[in-house]
Scaffold this motif. Structure first.
Motif: not given
Length: 341
Positions: A272-279
């Motif tokens: 969630i942290a990685s995908v959320g940061y990018i999006l």
């Protein structure tokens, strides 16, 4: 002849006086960028420390019969105080620097959390996983730091007073109205597939969070800018648009927390942290570029280097969060920059 000579002398004296203004304005705007960036970095560091303090309390009291025992510890309340202090710093940073600069700096939270998690909480990793996890994390931290440096160095240099008139002018501009139309249609489509077709893919859920987050950061910058102007003596609180932005800011943050809570029940926190940061970063920068015209007048080199900094920071965050296991579940937390933490 004397009149012509005096006129020529006056014309020669005009350019230096007029050419000094852009230099002073540029140095002032760079100073504002630096103040905003430092406030954001400070805020994200403090928030990371606060979250890890609270995580430490959860770990220590994991076997307690009282599920809310951490409320009785001073460490947890210290973490709450530091979290509020950090969020105040991030909130204030939007009043000084462009939105497109502040939003990507949330990578600082990921870097700090990775380091604090190893040192302070002493997260255990097996020796056989050293190369896969430690090395990737250190490489990710290095890439994220390089990306952050590029972001600060080549950030857009647009500065505008957040007066009620300026915000209304941006709000009714056709580029933003078109963007809002596209975002609303996309949000409704994603919500339909998520609720009616059970499309529980993490990208679908976090895109909903990111779309709401883009409105959160737009309204945060407006509210923060108008508050700072009011403190400086230029009262903006008598404009109805201030309260419209304030309500939108609170409402979008609440709905983000709801979707993020649903995502945290289905997927690992590191994913969630990685995908959320990018999006969230991508959509928020797009919203800032359209609403506040952050990149208007910027040369192609600066825009390309800024985009490169974002890509490097994205890769760094992905490597940091890769293979990190979920330790203790937390209630949903939304930062001022719309990044799920």
């Amino acid at each position: 002849m004397d009149g012509a000579h005096r006129a020529a002398l006056q014309l020669q004296q005009l350019p230096p006086a007029s050419s000094a203004d852009p230099v002073s304005e540029a140095s002032f705007s760079y100073k504002e960028n630096l103040i905003g960036a430092l406030l954001a970095i400070f805020g994200h560091l403090v928030v990371s420390i606060a979250l890890n303090l609270q995580k430490y309390c959860h770990i220590r009291l994991a076997g307690s019969k009282d599920p809310r025992a951490y409320f009785k510890t001073k460490t947890w309340w210290l973490g709450l105080f530091l979290m509020l202090l950090g969020e105040l710093g991030v909130f204030a940073s939007y009043a000084f620097a462009p939105l497109s600069l502040i939003v990507p700096l949330s990578a600082v939270s990921v870097i700090a959390s990775a380091i604090i998690g190893i040192i302070f909480i002493k997260e255990k990793w097996k020796p056989k996983d050293f190369l896969r996890r430690y090395i990737l994390s250190f490489v990710g931290c290095g890439l994220a730091i390089v990306g952050t440096y590029l972001l600060v160095t080549f950030a857009p240099n647009s500065h505008e007073k957040m007066t009620g008139e300026n915000i209304i002018r941006h709000l009714v501009s056709w580029p933003f109205l078109l963007y809002m139309l596209v975002e609303i249609i996309l949000f409704c489509l994603l919500l339909y597939f998520y609720k009616e077709r059970n499309a529980n893919n993490i990208v679908v859920i976090l895109l909903l969070v990111a779309l709401l987050g883009s409105m959160t950061v737009v309204t945060v910058k407006a509210v923060a800018g108008m508050l700072v102007l009011s403190i400086q003596g230029n009262l903006q609180l008598d404009y109805p648009i201030f309260y419209v932005m304030l309500v939108c800011m609170v409402a979008t943050a609440i709905y983000q927390a709801a979707f993020l809570g649903q995502a945290s029940q289905m997927y690992d926190s590191s994913l969630i942290a990685s995908v959320g940061y990018i999006l969230s970063t991508t959509v928020a920068i797009t919203a800032g570029a359209i609403f506040y015209l952050d990149f208007l007048g910027e040369d192609v080199l600066h825009v390309c280097m800024f985009a490169l900094g974002c890509l490097i920071a994205f890769l760094g965050v992905f490597l940091i969060t890769r293979n990190r296991k979920k330790a203790i579940p937390f209630e949903p937390y939304i930062s001022m920059d719309a990044m799920p933490v």
